[in-house]
Design a protein around this motif. Structure first.
Motif, mmCIF file in Angstrom:
data_model
loop_
_atom_site.group_PDB
_atom_site.id
_atom_site.type_symbol
_atom_site.label_atom_id
_atom_site.label_comp_id
_atom_site.label_asym_id
_atom_site.label_seq_id
_atom_site.Cartn_x
_atom_site.Cartn_y
_atom_site.Cartn_z
ATOM 1 N N ALA A 28 16.731 1.707 -13.028
ATOM 2 C CA ALA A 28 16.378 1.016 -11.789
ATOM 3 C C ALA A 28 16.838 1.769 -10.555
ATOM 4 C CB ALA A 28 16.985 -0.391 -11.787
ATOM 5 N N MET A 29 17.486 2.895 -10.756
ATOM 6 C CA MET A 29 17.980 3.666 -9.615
ATOM 7 C C MET A 29 16.878 4.433 -8.902
ATOM 8 S SD MET A 29 21.630 5.062 -11.062
ATOM 9 C CE MET A 29 21.870 6.067 -9.606
ATOM 10 N N PHE A 30 15.621 4.312 -9.356
ATOM 11 C CA PHE A 30 14.543 4.920 -8.582
ATOM 12 C C PHE A 30 14.445 4.237 -7.215
ATOM 13 C CE2 PHE A 30 12.400 1.354 -10.584
ATOM 14 C CZ PHE A 30 11.532 0.905 -9.604
ATOM 15 N N VAL A 31 15.008 3.027 -7.086
ATOM 16 C CA VAL A 31 15.197 2.394 -5.779
ATOM 17 C C VAL A 31 16.688 2.466 -5.474
ATOM 18 C CG1 VAL A 31 14.889 0.335 -4.380
ATOM 19 C CG2 VAL A 31 13.303 0.814 -6.241
ATOM 20 N N PRO A 32 17.139 3.431 -4.672
ATOM 21 C CA PRO A 32 18.571 3.614 -4.433
ATOM 22 C C PRO A 32 19.246 2.344 -3.949
ATOM 23 C CG PRO A 32 17.327 5.444 -3.514
ATOM 24 C CD PRO A 32 16.319 4.414 -3.951
ATOM 25 N N TYR A 33 20.450 2.113 -4.435
ATOM 26 C CA TYR A 33 21.318 0.989 -4.083
ATOM 27 C C TYR A 33 20.863 -0.324 -4.704
ATOM 28 C CZ TYR A 33 22.929 4.286 -0.539
ATOM 29 O OH TYR A 33 23.390 5.399 0.099
ATOM 30 N N VAL A 34 19.561 -0.625 -4.704
ATOM 31 C CA VAL A 34 19.093 -1.910 -5.222
ATOM 32 C C VAL A 34 19.337 -1.999 -6.725
ATOM 33 C CG1 VAL A 34 17.103 -3.425 -5.514
ATOM 34 C CG2 VAL A 34 17.387 -2.120 -3.388
ATOM 35 N N GLY A 35 18.873 -0.989 -7.473
ATOM 36 C CA GLY A 35 19.093 -0.992 -8.915
ATOM 37 C C GLY A 35 20.568 -0.985 -9.263
ATOM 38 N N PHE A 36 21.349 -0.192 -8.531
ATOM 39 C CA PHE A 36 22.791 -0.152 -8.767
ATOM 40 C C PHE A 36 23.428 -1.517 -8.525
ATOM 41 C CE2 PHE A 36 27.036 0.212 -6.912
ATOM 42 C CZ PHE A 36 27.713 0.903 -7.912
ATOM 43 N N GLY A 37 23.030 -2.186 -7.440
ATOM 44 C CA GLY A 37 23.617 -3.483 -7.113
ATOM 45 C C GLY A 37 23.308 -4.540 -8.156
ATOM 46 N N ILE A 38 22.052 -4.586 -8.623
ATOM 47 C CA ILE A 38 21.692 -5.579 -9.647
ATOM 48 C C ILE A 38 22.439 -5.301 -10.944
ATOM 49 C CG2 ILE A 38 19.799 -6.484 -11.048
ATOM 50 C CD1 ILE A 38 17.932 -5.907 -8.722
ATOM 51 N N GLY A 39 22.514 -4.021 -11.338
ATOM 52 C CA GLY A 39 23.248 -3.679 -12.556
ATOM 53 C C GLY A 39 24.710 -4.027 -12.462
ATOM 54 N N PHE A 57 0.829 -1.208 0.000
ATOM 55 C CA PHE A 57 0.000 0.000 0.000
ATOM 56 C C PHE A 57 0.864 1.259 0.000
ATOM 57 C CE2 PHE A 57 -2.480 -3.389 1.956
ATOM 58 C CZ PHE A 57 -3.651 -3.331 1.210
ATOM 59 N N ALA A 58 2.002 1.198 0.711
ATOM 60 C CA ALA A 58 2.914 2.344 0.705
ATOM 61 C C ALA A 58 3.508 2.555 -0.683
ATOM 62 C CB ALA A 58 4.019 2.136 1.737
ATOM 63 N N VAL A 59 3.923 1.454 -1.319
ATOM 64 C CA VAL A 59 4.478 1.555 -2.675
ATOM 65 C C VAL A 59 3.415 2.083 -3.641
ATOM 66 C CG1 VAL A 59 5.455 0.246 -4.594
ATOM 67 C CG2 VAL A 59 6.169 -0.253 -2.258
ATOM 68 N N ALA A 60 2.188 1.556 -3.542
ATOM 69 C CA ALA A 60 1.099 2.026 -4.407
ATOM 70 C C ALA A 60 0.800 3.495 -4.143
ATOM 71 C CB ALA A 60 -0.152 1.173 -4.182
ATOM 72 N N GLY A 61 0.896 3.923 -2.888
ATOM 73 C CA GLY A 61 0.655 5.325 -2.566
ATOM 74 C C GLY A 61 1.683 6.251 -3.186
ATOM 75 N N LEU A 72 12.969 1.379 7.933
ATOM 76 C CA LEU A 72 11.817 0.810 7.228
ATOM 77 C C LEU A 72 12.192 -0.151 6.107
ATOM 78 C CD1 LEU A 72 9.652 4.067 6.953
ATOM 79 C CD2 LEU A 72 9.457 2.250 8.658
ATOM 80 N N GLY A 73 13.487 -0.448 5.959
ATOM 81 C CA GLY A 73 13.901 -1.395 4.938
ATOM 82 C C GLY A 73 13.691 -0.857 3.529
ATOM 83 N N PHE A 74 13.160 -1.735 2.640
ATOM 84 C CA PHE A 74 12.980 -1.372 1.236
ATOM 85 C C PHE A 74 12.067 -0.164 1.081
ATOM 86 C CE2 PHE A 74 10.260 -1.766 -2.533
ATOM 87 C CZ PHE A 74 11.217 -1.648 -3.520
ATOM 88 N N VAL A 75 10.946 -0.161 1.802
ATOM 89 C CA VAL A 75 10.012 0.966 1.709
ATOM 90 C C VAL A 75 10.692 2.247 2.172
ATOM 91 C CG1 VAL A 75 7.816 1.892 2.505
ATOM 92 C CG2 VAL A 75 8.016 -0.529 1.975
ATOM 93 N N GLY A 76 11.528 2.153 3.208
ATOM 94 C CA GLY A 76 12.240 3.324 3.690
ATOM 95 C C GLY A 76 13.153 3.927 2.654
ATOM 96 N N VAL A 77 13.871 3.065 1.929
ATOM 97 C CA VAL A 77 14.744 3.557 0.860
ATOM 98 C C VAL A 77 13.924 4.211 -0.240
ATOM 99 C CG1 VAL A 77 16.397 2.847 -0.916
ATOM 100 C CG2 VAL A 77 16.542 1.866 1.364
ATOM 101 N N LEU A 78 12.756 3.626 -0.524
ATOM 102 C CA LEU A 78 11.909 4.146 -1.598
ATOM 103 C C LEU A 78 11.356 5.529 -1.263
ATOM 104 C CD1 LEU A 78 10.596 3.374 -4.352
ATOM 105 C CD2 LEU A 78 8.663 2.504 -3.054
ATOM 106 N N VAL A 79 10.971 5.743 -0.001
ATOM 107 C CA VAL A 79 10.306 7.002 0.369
ATOM 108 C C VAL A 79 11.239 7.955 1.108
ATOM 109 C CG1 VAL A 79 8.106 5.791 0.550
ATOM 110 C CG2 VAL A 79 9.469 6.152 2.608
ATOM 111 N N ALA A 80 12.540 7.630 1.195
ATOM 112 C CA ALA A 80 13.461 8.437 2.008
ATOM 113 C C ALA A 80 13.476 9.900 1.589
ATOM 114 C CB ALA A 80 14.868 7.843 1.938
ATOM 115 N N LEU A 81 13.742 10.170 0.324
ATOM 116 C CA LEU A 81 13.862 11.560 -0.106
ATOM 117 C C LEU A 81 12.518 12.288 -0.151
ATOM 118 C CD1 LEU A 81 16.671 11.369 -2.814
ATOM 119 C CD2 LEU A 81 16.821 12.023 -0.417
#
Length: 356
Positions: A248-259, A34-38, A322-331
């Motif tokens: 994929a960098m809209f999710v910091p660190y995760v997209g960079f790591g996979i790439g 729900f947070a991601v959808a928001g 907040l883990g993944f959601v925290g990284v997504l909504v941090a900024l």
């Protein structure tokens, strides 16, 4: 001891805020989709409104929502499909090149490690026999560990699939009723505070819009940077890997790591030499420094008024909490907090407490 009305209000709102934080922390895994959808609904609502306005009222809002969400989901799917040509090409190469890589590693590291009394044999037949012997001797423990890993991985996979199905549904309803949801939340604000809250939400909305535009510029710039950097080293899959890493960098660190992992795997299989490590070290090292220390602080941090150190701290702090959601909504969350801090600071400087 008697408390004033203002002190009682402050205490009540502090208690409500503490209770809300506790509930969010306890229900974090449930609230994730729900947070991601928001977050996505907030970003996509202006597009729905603009498309709805272009129809001059003749286009049902549900149609505008379906068009915007379908385009968005196709864009996400296209981003994920960028990995497909990498896997299609690299999996056959992995089967062919793995023995060569093991032999090369054996001939390179073997003599050097032997000087320290460490003898390593990376021959495939030897590795296979050692694995077979180990499994025969430790079958029960290995099976128990494998079953435990399967249950954990299965639960994670089920949660991932469930979230992937739930997020588009939640996004649809939020896009349909976004204005009503916001209006109902604002109804809870006392009338005497409505003007201040409206001014705050208007400023926060402007700051978040600047954040989204800045983040989009960062993603496009880094997609070009990684694609060009990998191409200069002669990597065949430079374009899909570079574009995927940047977008994929809209999710910091995760997209960079996979790439980074994809580029390293592709480089090792294509070059089968130290060139792959040099390529990844130079391109991704320079890209991370450029993006973290200059691009994001300038294009995102300055647009929303955050100091470069504050940007880095926000990503680490929200990710820890907040883990993944925290990284997504941090900024975005930091931008809203910044607006609140500005207003509190301005009120304090104008108060009699400051002026003495």
């Amino acid at each position: 001891m008697q408390f004033t009305t203002t002190q009682k209000h402050v205490a009540a709102w502090t208690g409500i805020a503490a209770l809300a934080v506790l509930v969010l922390w306890l229900l974090g895994p449930v609230l994730t989709p729900f947070a991601v959808a928001g977050v996505f609904a907030y970003a996509l609502t202006p597009l729905v409104d603009r498309l709805d306005a272009m129809g001059n009222g003749r286009m049902p809002r549900v149609l505008a929502v379906l068009i915007v969400e379908l385009v968005f989901l196709l864009a996400v799917l296209a981003l994920m499909l960028l990995v497909v040509p990498v896997l299609v090409k690299e999996i056959p190469l992995l089967r062919q090149q793995l023995p060569v890589l093991l032999d090369h590693t054996q001939s390179t590291l073997g003599p050097w490690l032997a000087q320290f009394g460490i003898h390593v044999n990376l021959d495939l037949s030897t590795v296979r026999e050692q694995l077979k012997t180990y499994l025969n001797e430790n079958w029960s423990d290995s099976f128990a560990s494998l079953w435990s890993s399967f249950k954990i991985g299965g639960s994670f996979a089920m949660a991932l699939v469930g979230n992937a199905m739930l997020i588009p549904v939640a996004l649809f309803y939020l896009l349909m009723d976004w204005k009503n949801v916001v209006a109902r939340v604002l109804e809870l604000v006392p009338p005497r505070a409505r003007r201040a809250v409206d001014a705050f939400t208007g400023e926060a909305d402007e700051v978040l819009g600047q954040y989204l535009r800045g983040q989009l510029l960062v993603m496009v710039t880094m997609a070009v940077f990684y694609s060009v950097g990998l191409a200069l080293f002669g990597l065949d899959l430079a374009l899909p890997i570079g574009v995927f890493t940047g977008l994929a960098m809209f999710v910091p660190y995760v997209g960079f790591g996979i790439g980074l992992v994809l580029a390293l795997l592709a480089g090792l299989l294509e070059f089968a030499s130290i060139k792959a490590l040099v390529m990844v070290g130079v391109v991704y090292g320079a890209g991370q420094v450029f993006e973290s220390l200059y691009l994001t602080p300038r294009m995102v941090g300055e647009r929303i008024g955050l100091h470069p150190l504050a940007v880095i701290f926000a990503l680490l702090a929200f990710g820890q909490l907040l883990g993944f959601v925290g990284v997504l909504v941090a900024l975005p969350a930091s931008a809203v907090l910044l607006v609140a801090i500005r207003r509190v600071r301005a009120g304090y400087l104008a108060s009699a407490l400051y002026k003495g």
